[in-house]
Design a protein around this motif. Structure first.
Motif, PDB file in Angstrom:
ATOM      1  N   PHE A 293      25.041 -21.954 -77.034  1.00 20.12           N
ATOM      2  CA  PHE A 293      26.257 -22.254 -76.291  1.00 20.12           C
ATOM      3  C   PHE A 293      26.168 -21.724 -74.854  1.00 20.12           C
ATOM      4  O   PHE A 293      26.606 -22.394 -73.916  1.00 20.12           O
ATOM      5  CB  PHE A 293      27.456 -21.675 -77.040  1.00 20.12           C
ATOM      6  CG  PHE A 293      27.577 -22.215 -78.435  1.00 20.12           C
ATOM      7  CD1 PHE A 293      28.229 -23.411 -78.674  1.00 20.12           C
ATOM      8  CD2 PHE A 293      27.002 -21.552 -79.513  1.00 20.12           C
ATOM      9  CE1 PHE A 293      28.320 -23.934 -79.960  1.00 20.12           C
ATOM     10  CE2 PHE A 293      27.085 -22.063 -80.793  1.00 20.12           C
ATOM     11  CZ  PHE A 293      27.742 -23.262 -81.024  1.00 20.12           C
ATOM     12  N   ALA A 294      25.586 -20.536 -74.687  1.00 19.61           N
ATOM     13  CA  ALA A 294      25.410 -19.978 -73.341  1.00 19.61           C
ATOM     14  C   ALA A 294      24.485 -20.856 -72.508  1.00 19.61           C
ATOM     15  O   ALA A 294      24.743 -21.122 -71.323  1.00 19.61           O
ATOM     16  CB  ALA A 294      24.853 -18.559 -73.438  1.00 19.61           C
ATOM     17  N   GLN A 295      23.405 -21.331 -73.114  1.00 19.57           N
ATOM     18  CA  GLN A 295      22.450 -22.167 -72.389  1.00 19.57           C
ATOM     19  C   GLN A 295      23.054 -23.523 -72.044  1.00 19.57           C
ATOM     20  O   GLN A 295      22.850 -24.048 -70.944  1.00 19.57           O
ATOM     21  CB  GLN A 295      21.180 -22.307 -73.218  1.00 19.57           C
ATOM     22  CG  GLN A 295      20.419 -20.999 -73.348  1.00 19.57           C
ATOM     23  CD  GLN A 295      19.374 -21.027 -74.441  1.00 19.57           C
ATOM     24  OE1 GLN A 295      19.270 -21.972 -75.216  1.00 19.57           O
ATOM     25  NE2 GLN A 295      18.584 -19.965 -74.518  1.00 19.57           N
ATOM     26  N   ALA A 296      23.810 -24.096 -72.983  1.00 20.36           N
ATOM     27  CA  ALA A 296      24.462 -25.381 -72.713  1.00 20.36           C
ATOM     28  C   ALA A 296      25.480 -25.248 -71.588  1.00 20.36           C
ATOM     29  O   ALA A 296      25.569 -26.112 -70.708  1.00 20.36           O
ATOM     30  CB  ALA A 296      25.137 -25.886 -73.984  1.00 20.36           C
ATOM     31  N   THR A 297      26.227 -24.172 -71.607  1.00 21.87           N
ATOM     32  CA  THR A 297      27.213 -23.940 -70.551  1.00 21.87           C
ATOM     33  C   THR A 297      26.532 -23.797 -69.198  1.00 21.87           C
ATOM     34  O   THR A 297      26.988 -24.368 -68.193  1.00 21.87           O
ATOM     35  CB  THR A 297      28.038 -22.680 -70.871  1.00 21.87           C
ATOM     36  OG1 THR A 297      28.744 -22.886 -72.099  1.00 21.87           O
ATOM     37  CG2 THR A 297      29.025 -22.373 -69.755  1.00 21.87           C
ATOM     38  N   ALA A 298      25.424 -23.067 -69.158  1.00 23.71           N
ATOM     39  CA  ALA A 298      24.687 -22.903 -67.902  1.00 23.71           C
ATOM     40  C   ALA A 298      24.159 -24.228 -67.385  1.00 23.71           C
ATOM     41  O   ALA A 298      24.195 -24.504 -66.180  1.00 23.71           O
ATOM     42  CB  ALA A 298      23.531 -21.929 -68.113  1.00 23.71           C
ATOM     43  N   ALA A 299      23.685 -25.084 -68.293  1.00 24.11           N
ATOM     44  CA  ALA A 299      23.082 -26.350 -67.874  1.00 24.11           C
ATOM     45  C   ALA A 299      24.111 -27.380 -67.433  1.00 24.11           C
ATOM     46  O   ALA A 299      23.906 -28.113 -66.456  1.00 24.11           O
ATOM     47  CB  ALA A 299      22.234 -26.916 -69.012  1.00 24.11           C
ATOM     48  N   LEU A 300      25.234 -27.460 -68.131  1.00 23.26           N
ATOM     49  CA  LEU A 300      26.185 -28.541 -67.882  1.00 23.26           C
ATOM     50  C   LEU A 300      27.256 -28.222 -66.845  1.00 23.26           C
ATOM     51  O   LEU A 300      27.781 -29.128 -66.191  1.00 23.26           O
ATOM     52  CB  LEU A 300      26.884 -28.926 -69.194  1.00 23.26           C
ATOM     53  CG  LEU A 300      26.027 -29.509 -70.310  1.00 23.26           C
ATOM     54  CD1 LEU A 300      26.915 -29.984 -71.447  1.00 23.26           C
ATOM     55  CD2 LEU A 300      25.129 -30.630 -69.826  1.00 23.26           C
ATOM     56  N   THR A 301      27.595 -26.958 -66.684  1.00 19.45           N
ATOM     57  CA  THR A 301      28.744 -26.610 -65.837  1.00 19.45           C
ATOM     58  C   THR A 301      28.629 -27.099 -64.398  1.00 19.45           C
ATOM     59  O   THR A 301      29.613 -27.608 -63.837  1.00 19.45           O
ATOM     60  CB  THR A 301      29.000 -25.091 -65.878  1.00 19.45           C
ATOM     61  OG1 THR A 301      29.365 -24.738 -67.218  1.00 19.45           O
ATOM     62  CG2 THR A 301      30.096 -24.681 -64.924  1.00 19.45           C
ATOM     63  N   PRO A 302      27.476 -26.971 -63.714  1.00 20.82           N
ATOM     64  CA  PRO A 302      27.416 -27.487 -62.331  1.00 20.82           C
ATOM     65  C   PRO A 302      27.712 -28.975 -62.239  1.00 20.82           C
ATOM     66  O   PRO A 302      28.321 -29.441 -61.268  1.00 20.82           O
ATOM     67  CB  PRO A 302      25.986 -27.169 -61.895  1.00 20.82           C
ATOM     68  CG  PRO A 302      25.570 -26.041 -62.766  1.00 20.82           C
ATOM     69  CD  PRO A 302      26.224 -26.287 -64.091  1.00 20.82           C
ATOM     70  N   TYR A 303      27.295 -29.745 -63.249  1.00 31.46           N
ATOM     71  CA  TYR A 303      27.510 -31.191 -63.242  1.00 31.46           C
ATOM     72  C   TYR A 303      28.957 -31.534 -63.594  1.00 31.46           C
ATOM     73  O   TYR A 303      29.525 -32.491 -63.058  1.00 31.46           O
ATOM     74  CB  TYR A 303      26.527 -31.871 -64.194  1.00 31.46           C
ATOM     75  CG  TYR A 303      25.101 -31.708 -63.746  1.00 31.46           C
ATOM     76  CD1 TYR A 303      24.472 -32.672 -62.960  1.00 31.46           C
ATOM     77  CD2 TYR A 303      24.366 -30.555 -64.068  1.00 31.46           C
ATOM     78  CE1 TYR A 303      23.176 -32.524 -62.518  1.00 31.46           C
ATOM     79  CE2 TYR A 303      23.071 -30.381 -63.632  1.00 31.46           C
ATOM     80  CZ  TYR A 303      22.475 -31.361 -62.850  1.00 31.46           C
ATOM     81  OH  TYR A 303      21.188 -31.182 -62.410  1.00 31.46           O
ATOM     82  N   LYS A 304      29.546 -30.748 -64.463  1.00 32.91           N
ATOM     83  CA  LYS A 304      30.957 -30.924 -64.760  1.00 32.91           C
ATOM     84  C   LYS A 304      31.802 -30.614 -63.525  1.00 32.91           C
ATOM     85  O   LYS A 304      32.741 -31.349 -63.194  1.00 32.91           O
ATOM     86  CB  LYS A 304      31.364 -30.019 -65.923  1.00 32.91           C
ATOM     87  CG  LYS A 304      32.806 -30.167 -66.357  1.00 32.91           C
ATOM     88  CD  LYS A 304      33.127 -29.272 -67.537  1.00 32.91           C
ATOM     89  CE  LYS A 304      34.579 -29.432 -67.973  1.00 32.91           C
ATOM     90  NZ  LYS A 304      34.907 -28.533 -69.116  1.00 32.91           N
TER      91      LYS A 304
END
Length: 329
Positions: A195-206
């Protein structure tokens, strides 16, 4: 156990640092690994599909301890299946991404692990992209088969977006599952690092408005259709790409280990969020792909990961695509 810990325990520490450090509205400079090396051409393979060109790009490979990761089979059964393919655990798993040139758009299917697994474990996608004359700024769309780190980690570098112009397509159920605040400490034994890795990867694009999730079967671009195949993750999806009567289906993580899961589709892996659903999905999709004689592209089959699923008397097998190495082919 998760993919990262199966490779090296230090990756969890790295993922935490990345998750804490991202700056949502910035665009990343390309990491040093983007430099073209003398070995880069080994990770590039082109395939014509009607008017489209599909290029398989290797992000590298990682060792997998299948005794620790596979479920639904004894160690002896796993070793027997591996031995038939002249393998033994640990097995090296490819991390493949795919570039689709439609003539008007440049589309990546998955983006590899990026920095998340640490030096020497993936992270080669940008150098392979440069080898075919493209840069991250050229990419118009990214299709994530799902949000796991070895498919989404390449979205960011030092917490910043690597692909400044790309629209990011991913199944809405994966966004809901991996970004949910209530899930950030892990869910039902599924480690919080996912979940931490997914948040790091997707948040800038969101944050930039580039994240455009889809729900259900969806035509995302001309000739490109998303087909939800939940099980491995809630939002796992296939992508069917069609041009001039030819088609290829990008099958994501419906399979991880060719030597084991084609002959025995009921064998699952630790990474599956819903183990029974993943096994049912694999059996159903293998049957469908075999019946249709479909051309498939898979991220974890040996590079370039292109070929066909064939039904056998018991289970299935995988047949590599016919190799072309001449002009215009």
């Amino acid at each position: 156990m998760n993919k990262t810990s199966a490779i090296r325990s230090a990756a969890f520490v790295l993922s935490t640092l990345v998750a804490a450090a991202f700056t949502p509205f910035s665009t990343a400079a390309e990491p040093a690994s983007a430099a073209v090396t003398q070995h880069v051409q080994a990770g590039v393979y082109r395939h014509k599909l009607g008017d489209f060109e599909i290029t398989a790009l290797s992000d590298g490979s990682v060792p997998q301890d299948l005794h620790a990761l596979l479920k639904g089979a004894s160690q002896g059964e796993v070793d027997g299946l591996l031995a038939r393919s002249f393998l033994a655990s640990p097995v090296e798993a490819s991390i493949n991404a795919f570039l689709i040139d439609t003539g008007s758009r440049l589309v990546l299917v998955d983006v590899g692990a990026g920095d998340f697994f640490g030096p020497g474990y993936g992270g080669k996608l940008l150098s392979r992209l440069r080898a075919v004359g493209e840069s991250p700024a050229d990419i118009t769309d990214i299709l994530l088969t799902h949000v796991h780190t070895d498919h989404s980690g390449g979205l960011v570098h030092e917490g910043k977006a690597v692909f400044p112009k790309a629209v990011l397509h991913v199944g809405q159920p994966d966004v809901d599952f991996f970004l949910a605040p209530a899930n950030q400490q892990g869910v039902g034994g599924y480690d919080k690092a996912y979940f931490a890795q997914a948040t790091a990867a997707l948040t800038p694009y969101k944050a930039s408005g580039q994240l455009q999730p889809f729900s259900g079967v969806s035509t995302l671009l001309p000739g490109i259709t998303a087909i939800p195949t939940p099980g491995h993750t809630p939002g796992h999806a296939f992508y069917r790409v069609e041009s001039h009567g030819e088609a290829m289906t990008f099958i994501g993580d419906v399979v991880h280990v060719q030597a084991v899961q084609f002959p025995q589709p009921a064998i699952t892996i630790t990474y599956d969020v819903d183990q029974p659903a993943a096994a049912r999905q694999r059996q159903a999709q293998f049957q469908k792909l075999a019946d249709e004689r479909a051309l498939v592209a898979a991220p974890h089959l040996p590079f370039p990961g292109l070929g066909h699923v064939r039904q056998e008397k018991t289970g299935f097998s995988f047949v590599l695509v016919d190799h072309h190495d001449r002009e215009g082919q």
